[in-house]
Design a protein around this motif. Structure first.
Motif, PDB file in Angstrom:
ATOM      1  N   TYR A 194     -12.470  -0.364   5.647  1.00 61.84           N
ATOM      2  CA  TYR A 194     -12.917  -1.364   6.630  1.00 61.84           C
ATOM      3  C   TYR A 194     -14.263  -1.930   6.202  1.00 61.84           C
ATOM      4  CZ  TYR A 194     -13.615  -3.486  11.242  1.00 61.84           C
ATOM      5  OH  TYR A 194     -13.805  -4.365  12.269  1.00 61.84           O
ATOM      6  N   GLN A 195     -14.363  -3.252   6.215  1.00 61.87           N
ATOM      7  CA  GLN A 195     -15.620  -3.934   5.872  1.00 61.87           C
ATOM      8  C   GLN A 195     -16.475  -3.988   7.129  1.00 61.87           C
ATOM      9  OE1 GLN A 195     -15.938  -5.406   2.530  1.00 61.87           O
ATOM     10  NE2 GLN A 195     -18.109  -5.444   2.994  1.00 61.87           N
ATOM     11  N   LEU A 196     -17.427  -3.063   7.243  1.00 59.30           N
ATOM     12  CA  LEU A 196     -18.230  -2.975   8.458  1.00 59.30           C
ATOM     13  C   LEU A 196     -19.258  -4.097   8.530  1.00 59.30           C
ATOM     14  CD1 LEU A 196     -18.106  -0.769  10.709  1.00 59.30           C
ATOM     15  CD2 LEU A 196     -20.236   0.115   9.765  1.00 59.30           C
ATOM     16  N   THR A 197     -19.967  -4.325   7.417  1.00 61.58           N
ATOM     17  CA  THR A 197     -20.911  -5.429   7.278  1.00 61.58           C
ATOM     18  C   THR A 197     -20.715  -6.002   5.879  1.00 61.58           C
ATOM     19  OG1 THR A 197     -22.755  -4.211   6.271  1.00 61.58           O
ATOM     20  CG2 THR A 197     -22.546  -4.076   8.676  1.00 61.58           C
ATOM     21  N   PRO A 198     -21.347  -7.126   5.561  1.00 59.10           N
ATOM     22  CA  PRO A 198     -21.164  -7.676   4.213  1.00 59.10           C
ATOM     23  C   PRO A 198     -21.520  -6.722   3.085  1.00 59.10           C
ATOM     24  CG  PRO A 198     -22.135  -9.320   5.651  1.00 59.10           C
ATOM     25  CD  PRO A 198     -22.111  -8.045   6.433  1.00 59.10           C
ATOM     26  N   ARG A 199     -22.405  -5.739   3.339  1.00 59.33           N
ATOM     27  CA  ARG A 199     -22.837  -4.827   2.282  1.00 59.33           C
ATOM     28  C   ARG A 199     -22.420  -3.382   2.516  1.00 59.33           C
ATOM     29  NH1 ARG A 199     -23.125  -7.565  -1.680  1.00 59.33           N
ATOM     30  NH2 ARG A 199     -24.248  -5.873  -2.726  1.00 59.33           N
ATOM     31  N   LEU A 200     -21.586  -3.130   3.535  1.00 61.45           N
ATOM     32  CA  LEU A 200     -21.228  -1.754   3.877  1.00 61.45           C
ATOM     33  C   LEU A 200     -19.754  -1.639   4.241  1.00 61.45           C
ATOM     34  CD1 LEU A 200     -22.096   1.191   4.497  1.00 61.45           C
ATOM     35  CD2 LEU A 200     -22.641   0.418   6.831  1.00 61.45           C
ATOM     36  N   ARG A 201     -19.065  -0.689   3.606  1.00 55.18           N
ATOM     37  CA  ARG A 201     -17.662  -0.409   3.903  1.00 55.18           C
ATOM     38  C   ARG A 201     -17.493   1.033   4.369  1.00 55.18           C
ATOM     39  NH1 ARG A 201     -14.653  -3.249  -1.369  1.00 55.18           N
ATOM     40  NH2 ARG A 201     -15.185  -5.408  -0.756  1.00 55.18           N
ATOM     41  N   ILE A 202     -16.463   1.241   5.189  1.00 54.61           N
ATOM     42  CA  ILE A 202     -16.083   2.582   5.611  1.00 54.61           C
ATOM     43  C   ILE A 202     -14.763   2.929   4.930  1.00 54.61           C
ATOM     44  CG2 ILE A 202     -15.488   4.082   7.541  1.00 54.61           C
ATOM     45  CD1 ILE A 202     -18.407   3.167   7.536  1.00 54.61           C
ATOM     46  N   LEU A 203     -14.754   4.053   4.229  1.00 51.28           N
ATOM     47  CA  LEU A 203     -13.544   4.586   3.614  1.00 51.28           C
ATOM     48  C   LEU A 203     -13.008   5.649   4.577  1.00 51.28           C
ATOM     49  CD1 LEU A 203     -11.632   4.874   1.123  1.00 51.28           C
ATOM     50  CD2 LEU A 203     -13.247   6.588   0.244  1.00 51.28           C
ATOM     51  N   ALA A 204     -12.001   5.260   5.367  1.00 49.23           N
ATOM     52  CA  ALA A 204     -11.436   6.131   6.401  1.00 49.23           C
ATOM     53  C   ALA A 204     -10.238   6.873   5.823  1.00 49.23           C
ATOM     54  CB  ALA A 204     -11.029   5.305   7.615  1.00 49.23           C
ATOM     55  N   LEU A 205     -10.349   8.191   5.693  1.00 44.63           N
ATOM     56  CA  LEU A 205      -9.352   8.977   4.966  1.00 44.63           C
ATOM     57  C   LEU A 205      -8.533   9.876   5.888  1.00 44.63           C
ATOM     58  CD1 LEU A 205     -11.456  10.041   1.850  1.00 44.63           C
ATOM     59  CD2 LEU A 205      -9.858   8.117   2.074  1.00 44.63           C
ATOM     60  N   ASP A 206      -7.241   9.882   5.650  1.00 45.46           N
ATOM     61  CA  ASP A 206      -6.299  10.714   6.381  1.00 45.46           C
ATOM     62  C   ASP A 206      -5.841  11.850   5.476  1.00 45.46           C
ATOM     63  OD1 ASP A 206      -4.184  11.813   7.827  1.00 45.46           O
ATOM     64  OD2 ASP A 206      -2.791  10.211   7.256  1.00 45.46           O
ATOM     65  N   ALA A 207      -6.299  13.064   5.761  1.00 45.76           N
ATOM     66  CA  ALA A 207      -5.909  14.239   4.969  1.00 45.76           C
ATOM     67  C   ALA A 207      -4.946  15.139   5.742  1.00 45.76           C
ATOM     68  CB  ALA A 207      -7.150  15.032   4.559  1.00 45.76           C
ATOM     69  N   THR A 208      -4.415  14.647   6.852  1.00 47.58           N
ATOM     70  CA  THR A 208      -3.526  15.471   7.679  1.00 47.58           C
ATOM     71  C   THR A 208      -2.139  15.572   7.053  1.00 47.58           C
ATOM     72  OG1 THR A 208      -2.772  13.604   9.045  1.00 47.58           O
ATOM     73  CG2 THR A 208      -4.775  14.759   9.741  1.00 47.58           C
ATOM     74  N   GLU A 209      -1.386  16.568   7.502  1.00 43.03           N
ATOM     75  CA  GLU A 209      -0.038  16.804   6.991  1.00 43.03           C
ATOM     76  C   GLU A 209       0.968  16.863   8.139  1.00 43.03           C
ATOM     77  OE1 GLU A 209       0.263  19.192   3.231  1.00 43.03           O
ATOM     78  OE2 GLU A 209      -1.437  20.229   4.151  1.00 43.03           O
ATOM     79  N   SER A 210       0.917  15.852   9.000  1.00 44.06           N
ATOM     80  CA  SER A 210       1.793  15.843  10.172  1.00 44.06           C
ATOM     81  C   SER A 210       3.270  15.757   9.801  1.00 44.06           C
ATOM     82  CB  SER A 210       1.421  14.674  11.099  1.00 44.06           C
ATOM     83  OG  SER A 210       1.495  13.438  10.408  1.00 44.06           O
ATOM     84  N   ASP A 211       3.567  15.274   8.591  1.00 43.00           N
ATOM     85  CA  ASP A 211       4.964  15.212   8.161  1.00 43.00           C
ATOM     86  C   ASP A 211       5.528  16.614   7.896  1.00 43.00           C
ATOM     87  OD1 ASP A 211       3.142  15.385   6.056  1.00 43.00           O
ATOM     88  OD2 ASP A 211       4.505  14.474   4.615  1.00 43.00           O
ATOM     89  N   GLN A 212       4.649  17.619   7.847  1.00 42.09           N
ATOM     90  CA  GLN A 212       5.087  18.995   7.634  1.00 42.09           C
ATOM     91  C   GLN A 212       5.227  19.769   8.960  1.00 42.09           C
ATOM     92  OE1 GLN A 212       5.855  20.080   4.437  1.00 42.09           O
ATOM     93  NE2 GLN A 212       5.491  17.914   4.007  1.00 42.09           N
ATOM     94  N   ASN A 213       4.916  19.143  10.073  1.00 44.49           N
ATOM     95  CA  ASN A 213       5.066  19.813  11.367  1.00 44.49           C
ATOM     96  C   ASN A 213       6.540  20.118  11.631  1.00 44.49           C
ATOM     97  OD1 ASN A 213       2.333  19.569  11.692  1.00 44.49           O
ATOM     98  ND2 ASN A 213       2.432  17.908  13.190  1.00 44.49           N
TER      99      ASN A 213
END
Length: 365
Positions: A171-190
């Motif tokens: 996500y481009q939070l500001t012109p000079r700053l991005r957020i790398l939002a990471l999903d490390a969950t394993e819900s497909d293994q539930n």
């Protein structure tokens, strides 16, 4: 405690974020909200009491804690809110809706940008239930694709890049700053047949390629990136991975080294219901505790130029509480009792009773 807080804040104000300069950004981080929609408690009774007795989360108070937190952010100067997972008690559709209707939409209508990612409780969860006296019954949970759709206004719909192997995005939070939002969950293994919800986290090979590409792209453009992930990137105490595995992602140190090499210096995490910051070879894991666990913390972060200043705040009162002791003391005793029950199962029964009792009390505190 105030002196300690001021020293901690001063130290963190000199934390280097990235080579490039970023205009001032004010954001909040709250994690492990674990809100339980009040509609799930149809009638209080043995079923819910049995669950609560083995859990350290203040689920009865979760809606009130969420409301208190929302009010505090509305009265702040924060422009951005990041929530690194475990948004709900156990992924119930009604709890996701409750969070959006009673918190996220209120903040969004006030002009605050909110970004979320799932935690291990939030998706495809067989533990999504409602309680009615002596019985509990499964209720609707949500799929991975439904998660992205439900939270389209909270990161997913405006992402500049999406990972095909997970619910990770940029996500481009500001012109000079991005957020790398990471999903490390394993819900497909539930497993619904075995009533298993998988706790540990890992980043899939395809997601690691996505991360590397996105960090390289940002570095090329001179854009700062801050990471957000539910599970820990680094251990926060010695032997954490050996004693309670599942709270730090698999293969964490090589992954942390790769991220740092590609320019990432800060990862915002949750999951452990603990408030701590640790670092490894120049990359920092900023872990935020749980809103429903003592002492109900959240963080306020100010980025100015190449410095990041972090302060910790707490929810000390809620409207629904009317006990004889302070809510802070109540929440601490609640947390201690939860750990005590947990340790009853962990501390060897072979110990003499007097020694075992003292060990449990000491460790709980």
């Amino acid at each position: 405690m105030e002196i300690i807080k001021k020293i901690w804040t001063c130290i963190l104000s000199f934390l280097l974020v990235a080579p490039s300069s970023v205009a001032q950004v004010q954001m909040a981080v709250v994690s492990d909200v674990h809100v339980m929609s009040p509609s799930l408690l149809k009638e209080d009774g043995k079923a819910f009491s049995d669950y609560i007795s083995q859990d350290r989360k203040m689920l009865r108070e979760s809606a009130s804690l969420l409301n208190a937190f929302t009010d505090s952010i509305l009265h702040s100067s924060v422009k951005y809110l990041l929530i690194p997972g475990d948004l709900t008690k156990d992924g119930e559709l009604v709890s996701h809706r409750y969070l959006i209707d009673n918190c996220l939409s209120r903040l969004r209508n006030a002009g605050i940008t909110i970004l979320v990612i799932p935690g291990n409780h939030d998706v495809n969860n067989p533990h999504a239930v409602e309680y009615d006296g002596n019985t509990k019954t499964r209720v609707a949970t949500i799929s991975r694709s439904e998660f992205a759709q439900i939270y389209k206004d909270y990161g997913y719909g405006q992402a500049i890049a999406r990972d095909t192997a997970s619910l990770s995005y940029v996500y481009q939070l500001t012109p000079r700053l991005r957020i790398l939002a990471l999903d490390a969950t394993e819900s497909d293994q539930n497993d619904f047949n075995k009533d298993i919800c998988v706790t540990p986290g890992r980043l899939r090979p395809a997601t690691l390629l996505f991360i590397k590409e996105q960090l390289a792209n940002a570095k090329k453009q001179g854009i700062t990136v801050i990471g957000m992930m539910h599970h820990g990137l680094l251990e926060h105490w010695q032997y954490q991975n050996k004693m309670i595995p599942g709270y730090v992602i698999d293969n964490n140190l090589p992954i942390a080294s790769m991220m740092h090499k590609e320019g990432l210096k800060v990862m915002l995490t949750g999951h452990s219901h603990a408030q701590d910051i640790t670092q490894y070879k120049g990359i920092y894991d900023v872990e935020t505790g749980s809103l429903v666990s003592y002492p109900s913390p959240y963080r306020l972060i100010t980025i100015q130029g190449d410095k990041m200043k972090i302060t910790t705040h707490h929810i000390n009162t809620i409207d629904s509480y009317s006990g004889k002791i302070s809510f802070k003391d109540y929440s601490k005793s609640y947390e201690t009792r939860g750990f005590n029950n947990f340790l009853q199962k962990v501390i060897p029964m072979q110990m003499p009773d007097s020694v075992r009792t003292k060990a449990i009390d000491f460790l709980s505190e």
